[in-house]
Design a protein around this motif. Structure first.
Motif, short mmCIF file in Angstrom:
data_model
loop_
_atom_site.label_atom_id
_atom_site.label_comp_id
_atom_site.label_asym_id
_atom_site.label_seq_id
_atom_site.Cartn_x
_atom_site.Cartn_y
_atom_site.Cartn_z
N ILE A 149 1.05 -1.19 0.22
CA ILE A 149 0.04 -0.03 0.00
C ILE A 149 0.85 1.07 0.22
O ILE A 149 0.72 2.17 -0.86
CB ILE A 149 -0.93 0.00 1.22
CG1 ILE A 149 -2.01 -1.24 1.14
CG2 ILE A 149 -1.59 1.44 1.24
CD1 ILE A 149 -2.75 -1.37 2.38
N GLY A 150 1.91 1.23 0.75
CA GLY A 150 2.94 2.42 0.97
C GLY A 150 3.51 2.77 -0.41
O GLY A 150 3.41 3.81 -0.94
N ARG A 151 3.91 1.73 -1.08
CA ARG A 151 4.63 1.61 -2.39
C ARG A 151 3.50 2.42 -3.40
O ARG A 151 4.02 3.35 -3.96
CB ARG A 151 5.28 0.47 -2.93
CG ARG A 151 6.13 0.88 -3.75
CD ARG A 151 6.88 -0.54 -4.40
NE ARG A 151 5.79 -1.46 -4.71
CZ ARG A 151 5.99 -2.85 -4.23
NH1 ARG A 151 6.81 -3.31 -3.71
NH2 ARG A 151 4.99 -3.52 -4.98
N ALA A 152 2.40 2.15 -3.59
CA ALA A 152 1.34 2.66 -4.17
C ALA A 152 1.31 3.93 -3.72
O ALA A 152 1.10 5.15 -4.73
CB ALA A 152 0.09 1.95 -4.23
N LEU A 153 1.25 4.47 -2.55
CA LEU A 153 1.03 5.88 -2.06
C LEU A 153 2.33 6.83 -2.51
O LEU A 153 2.11 7.93 -2.86
CB LEU A 153 0.80 6.06 -0.73
CG LEU A 153 -0.56 5.35 0.04
CD1 LEU A 153 -0.49 5.59 1.54
CD2 LEU A 153 -1.71 5.75 -0.82
N MET A 154 3.45 6.05 -2.66
CA MET A 154 4.64 6.86 -2.87
C MET A 154 4.59 7.46 -4.56
O MET A 154 5.44 8.22 -4.74
CB MET A 154 5.92 5.91 -2.49
CG MET A 154 6.33 5.58 -1.53
SD MET A 154 6.58 7.16 -0.49
CE MET A 154 8.13 7.58 -0.90
N THR A 155 3.75 6.74 -5.21
CA THR A 155 3.50 7.35 -6.72
C THR A 155 2.90 8.56 -6.54
O THR A 155 2.58 9.46 -7.65
CB THR A 155 2.85 6.48 -7.50
OG1 THR A 155 1.64 6.20 -7.29
CG2 THR A 155 3.71 4.96 -7.51
N ASN A 156 2.23 9.10 -5.62
CA ASN A 156 1.59 10.45 -5.39
C ASN A 156 0.19 10.25 -6.18
O ASN A 156 0.04 11.20 -7.06
CB ASN A 156 2.50 11.40 -5.73
CG ASN A 156 2.07 12.68 -5.22
OD1 ASN A 156 1.15 12.77 -4.28
ND2 ASN A 156 2.22 13.72 -5.84
#
Ligand code: ATP
Length: 237
Positions: A149-156
């Protein structure tokens, strides 16, 4: 209700000759949490993969922020602000938690915000901060899901598709992750949540779309449709 950020119009998707998604039409208003509900094999994952450009549609149209993204490759769709958390808590197990997260900030537009977004992810999931130098392979299933989930959020992103993130996780972890999704939504992000659990989906999603055998068979505000009608559509009754 706010304007649509995502419109899926009569999308069809196949594996060879097999039609996994026959006719999917759904609307996602900006800033809402939308649930996509359906039993095993209803075509939910195929539809999410198709929206995200991981799987190619064989028919229909996908409009994101007013632009036709049908047929666009996944990496370009991410750059436009649409991100997918695929089923199965996928992360790179030989990389540290922090390196997994940082990989998410590959879009040029996401890079200047990388540090702030990383802080936001660590605020949402403090355990990831504690374990940021650990290899992702050493994490529990729930923690790996948090990394995904965090990695997806990092794409902004402006919109995130979560594909059955509760699969195989303990009820307490699911509760915690769902609370975080509500926080993400209150930050203004649009959320599409794929679920097999109708009760959880209705409680979380303001709008529900029910899939049955490759078709979206029921759509509407979760509260107005009610659990009984949603369950009937889920089972095709
Ligand atoms: P689940 O909740 O079990 O993940 P789902 O609603 O997400 O199910 P899909 O995974 O999209 O459903 O599958 C839809 C149909 O497509 C199913 O009949 C499935 O067996 C089939 N299918 C999925 N992936 C493939 C594949 N790679 N090759 C062939 N058929 C596939």
């Amino acid at each position: 209700m706010s304007e649509s950020i995502l419109k899926v119009e009569h999308v069809q998707a196949k594996y060879g000759d097999f039609i996994a998604v026959e006719d999917a039409t759904l609307d996602v208003p900006a800033g809402t949490i939308v649930s996509v509900i359906g039993a095993n094999g209803a075509g939910k994952s195929t539809l999410m993969d198709t929206i995200a450009g991981v799987h190619k549609a064989s028919g229909g149209k996908i409009i994101f922020k007013g632009e036709d993204i049908s047929g666009m490759p996944a990496e370009k769709i991410v750059l436009r602000g649409l991100s997918l958390v695929p089923q199965g808590s996928r992360c790179f197990i030989r990389m540290t938690v922090e390196d997994n997260l940082i990989m998410g900030s590959f879009p040029k537009s996401a890079r200047p915000m990388m540090k702030d977004t990383l802080d936001r992810v660590y605020t949402l999931f403090p355990v990831l901060k504690q374990k940021r130098n650990d290899l992702s392979g050493s994490l529990s299933g729930g923690q790996r899901q948090m990394v995904a989930i965090g990695r997806a959020l990092m794409t902004n992103p402006d919109c995130v598709l979560f594909d059955e993130i509760s699969l195989g996780l303990a009820p307490t972890i699911i509760k915690d992750i769902y609370a975080r999704i509500k926080e993400i939504s209150s930050d203004g992000m649009t959320v599409v949540l794929v679920e097999q659990d109708t009760h959880r989906a209705i409680r979380t999603g303001e709008i529900s779309h029910v899939m049955l055998k490759g078709r979206v068979v029921l759509s509407g505000r979760s509260r107005e449709l009610g659990e009984d009608e949603i369950k009937k559509a889920y089972f095709g009754l």
